[in-house]
Design a protein around this motif. Structure first.
Motif, PDB file in Angstrom:
ATOM      1  N   GLU A 264       0.031 -89.869  53.099  1.00 58.92           N
ATOM      2  CA  GLU A 264      -1.337 -89.381  52.927  1.00 58.92           C
ATOM      3  C   GLU A 264      -2.146 -90.382  52.093  1.00 58.92           C
ATOM      4  O   GLU A 264      -1.611 -91.017  51.176  1.00 58.92           O
ATOM      5  CB  GLU A 264      -1.340 -88.023  52.217  1.00 58.92           C
TER       6      GLU A 264
ATOM      7  N   LYS B  77      -7.084 -81.953  48.242  1.00 56.38           N
ATOM      8  CA  LYS B  77      -7.841 -82.216  49.474  1.00 56.38           C
ATOM      9  C   LYS B  77      -9.199 -82.828  49.167  1.00 56.38           C
ATOM     10  O   LYS B  77      -9.665 -83.731  49.876  1.00 56.38           O
ATOM     11  CB  LYS B  77      -8.010 -80.911  50.256  1.00 56.38           C
ATOM     12  N   GLN B  78      -9.840 -82.350  48.112  1.00 56.92           N
ATOM     13  CA  GLN B  78     -11.155 -82.885  47.745  1.00 56.92           C
ATOM     14  C   GLN B  78     -11.062 -84.358  47.359  1.00 56.92           C
ATOM     15  O   GLN B  78     -11.888 -85.174  47.787  1.00 56.92           O
ATOM     16  CB  GLN B  78     -11.735 -82.069  46.582  1.00 56.92           C
TER      17      GLN B  78
ATOM     18  N   ASN C 103      -1.567 -86.986  45.706  1.00 53.65           N
ATOM     19  CA  ASN C 103      -0.998 -85.928  46.535  1.00 53.65           C
ATOM     20  C   ASN C 103       0.147 -85.165  45.888  1.00 53.65           C
ATOM     21  O   ASN C 103       0.255 -83.958  46.052  1.00 53.65           O
ATOM     22  CB  ASN C 103      -0.516 -86.532  47.863  1.00 53.65           C
TER      23      ASN C 103
ATOM     24  N   ASN D 215     -13.986 -95.585  54.641  1.00 56.06           N
ATOM     25  CA  ASN D 215     -14.828 -95.640  55.840  1.00 56.06           C
ATOM     26  C   ASN D 215     -16.198 -96.215  55.529  1.00 56.06           C
ATOM     27  O   ASN D 215     -16.789 -96.925  56.347  1.00 56.06           O
ATOM     28  CB  ASN D 215     -14.965 -94.243  56.452  1.00 56.06           C
TER      29      ASN D 215
ATOM     30  N   ASN E  26      -3.969 -77.283  46.017  1.00 58.80           N
ATOM     31  CA  ASN E  26      -4.210 -77.908  47.315  1.00 58.80           C
ATOM     32  C   ASN E  26      -5.688 -78.230  47.518  1.00 58.80           C
ATOM     33  O   ASN E  26      -6.038 -79.248  48.124  1.00 58.80           O
ATOM     34  CB  ASN E  26      -3.713 -76.998  48.435  1.00 58.80           C
ATOM     35  N   LYS E  27      -6.552 -77.362  46.999  1.00 60.25           N
ATOM     36  CA  LYS E  27      -7.991 -77.589  47.132  1.00 60.25           C
ATOM     37  C   LYS E  27      -8.422 -78.823  46.353  1.00 60.25           C
ATOM     38  O   LYS E  27      -9.215 -79.645  46.840  1.00 60.25           O
ATOM     39  CB  LYS E  27      -8.753 -76.352  46.637  1.00 60.25           C
TER      40      LYS E  27
ATOM     41  N   THR F  54      -8.486 -86.629  48.021  1.00 61.09           N
ATOM     42  CA  THR F  54      -8.033 -87.496  49.112  1.00 61.09           C
ATOM     43  C   THR F  54      -9.118 -87.668  50.165  1.00 61.09           C
ATOM     44  O   THR F  54      -9.244 -88.741  50.761  1.00 61.09           O
ATOM     45  CB  THR F  54      -6.762 -86.926  49.766  1.00 61.09           C
ATOM     46  N   GLY F  55      -9.917 -86.617  50.376  1.00 61.60           N
ATOM     47  CA  GLY F  55     -11.057 -86.758  51.277  1.00 61.60           C
ATOM     48  C   GLY F  55     -12.069 -87.760  50.758  1.00 61.60           C
ATOM     49  O   GLY F  55     -12.677 -88.508  51.533  1.00 61.60           O
ATOM     50  N   GLY F  56     -12.228 -87.801  49.435  1.00 61.98           N
ATOM     51  CA  GLY F  56     -13.122 -88.784  48.839  1.00 61.98           C
ATOM     52  C   GLY F  56     -12.644 -90.206  49.056  1.00 61.98           C
ATOM     53  O   GLY F  56     -13.453 -91.123  49.276  1.00 61.98           O
TER      54      GLY F  56
ATOM     55  N   LYS G  98     -10.933 -91.288  51.646  1.00 60.10           N
ATOM     56  CA  LYS G  98     -11.222 -91.622  53.040  1.00 60.10           C
ATOM     57  C   LYS G  98     -12.690 -91.972  53.234  1.00 60.10           C
ATOM     58  O   LYS G  98     -13.025 -92.924  53.954  1.00 60.10           O
ATOM     59  CB  LYS G  98     -10.833 -90.450  53.946  1.00 60.10           C
ATOM     60  N   ILE G  99     -13.563 -91.226  52.582  1.00 58.06           N
ATOM     61  CA  ILE G  99     -14.997 -91.516  52.693  1.00 58.06           C
ATOM     62  C   ILE G  99     -15.318 -92.897  52.127  1.00 58.06           C
ATOM     63  O   ILE G  99     -16.095 -93.671  52.703  1.00 58.06           O
ATOM     64  CB  ILE G  99     -15.813 -90.425  51.964  1.00 58.06           C
TER      65      ILE G  99
END
Length: 332
Positions: free
Chosen positions: A39, A94-95, A46, A105, A90-91, A97-99, A101-102
């Motif tokens: 991940e 997720k917040q 994680n 990208n 988990n919340k 790890t999503g950051g 990825k942003i």
């Protein structure tokens, strides 16, 4: 064999070291890619720092509510709802790890999911389950694979599903009794957290004191706090024979001072340190890559050591990257 996809920089691993290096390389205008086998964010985001600290915050709040009467506040007895605790952890993960990825990208960093294997100094094969493999070529390779857990001697952790940290963080219920093997930073953190929320904890450390890598004063303070939490400490002890049954982990420890039996918790967590997360063939290939194309960062862009020597040598005053040295002013 298909032609590899070429990049100027490929970063293997997207932990705090890897994804930051990739973003910085992209900021400097280099075509960059990252390879991650699990991940984004690595162990820290994680299964390490972030989720465990989310639990520690819960434990602190739980202890404060228990002491509310001392502050003149009357509340009912607090209760741990394990499913809520895991859901919040988990919340948070997720917040974050999503950051990551942003951010990747946003800098046009290409992401490859799979296991990277260095074929040569500047070429790698990325194998992915359920997706096509990829061949990558890079001018520079950054190995940011981090570390993985070192298994205690004589303990086959692969036969025990719940030994792994990842599954420990996703337990479906709070264990009533818990044995922690290893009194380092990770083991001590787990022991203190579970003790704070009411689990009966036994901690076994083969060395004479806790957190051996830290100062002795820190170890003594931590030991006092653990005794206040009623954690059953077995220092200078070694596990002889782990029970074969998962839910009846009979632990016997051998101490230099005396032999004694430990309790029988329902779950154990070997925490015997960390080791480099680079497997056999990759280690030799990584040495070849470093020997063939070692490079360092000078100023704001990556450069080879040869160019570093030319830029910093006394004869390179005409180089556009060199700057004249300012004369110091003498105090009046």
């Amino acid at each position: 064999m298909p032609d590899p996809k070429r990049f100027q920089v490929v970063v293997v691993g997207t932990g705090p070291g890897g994804y930051v290096a990739a973003i910085r390389a992209a900021q400097l205008g280099l075509k960059t890619a990252v390879v991650e086998r699990e991940e984004l964010g690595g162990t820290c985001l994680n299964w390490g720092c972030i989720p465990t600290k989310a639990w520690i915050v819960t434990a602190h709040l739980y202890e404060q509510i228990q002491r509310a009467r001392e502050y003149g506040i009357e509340v009912s007895e607090p209760k741990i709802r394990w499913e809520w605790l895991v859901e919040r952890k988990n919340k948070v993960v997720k917040q974050l790890t999503g950051g990551v990825k942003i951010l990747l990208n946003g800098r046009q960093v290409e992401i490859f999911h799979g296991h990277a294997r260095l074929v040569t100094a500047n070429r790698m094969h990325v194998a992915s389950e359920g997706a096509a493999s990829a061949e990558l070529a890079a001018d520079h390779v950054i190995l940011a694979t981090g570390a993985e857990r070192h298994h205690a001697s004589g303990h086959d952790a692969r036969r025990r599903a719940r030994d792994h940290l990842k599954e420990a963080l996703d337990l479906t219920h709070q264990p009533k009794r818990l044995a922690v093997l290893g009194g380092g930073v990770v083991g001590s953190e787990f022991a203190c957290f579970f003790a704070a929320i009411g689990t009966k904890v036994t901690l076994i450390e083969m060395l004479p004191r806790l957190v051996p890598a830290e100062d002795d004063d820190i170890a003594q303070t931590l030991e006092r706090e653990m005794k206040k939490q009623e954690i059953d400490l077995h220092l200078d002890s070694k596990v002889e024979r782990p029970d074969q049954e998962l839910r009846r982990l009979g632990r016997r420890s051998r101490s230099r001072a005396a032999r004694r039996s430990t309790s029988t918790p329902c779950w154990s967590r070997p925490a015997a340190g960390r080791t480099r997360a680079i497997s056999g063939s990759n280690r030799s290939a990584s040495r070849a890559a470093i020997a063939a194309r070692s490079w360092s960062t000078i100023g704001s862009r990556p450069r080879s050591r040869a160019s570093t020597r030319s830029a910093t040598s006394p004869t390179s005053s005409s180089s556009p990257t060199s700057r004249p040295r300012r004369a110091r002013r003498r105090p009046r």
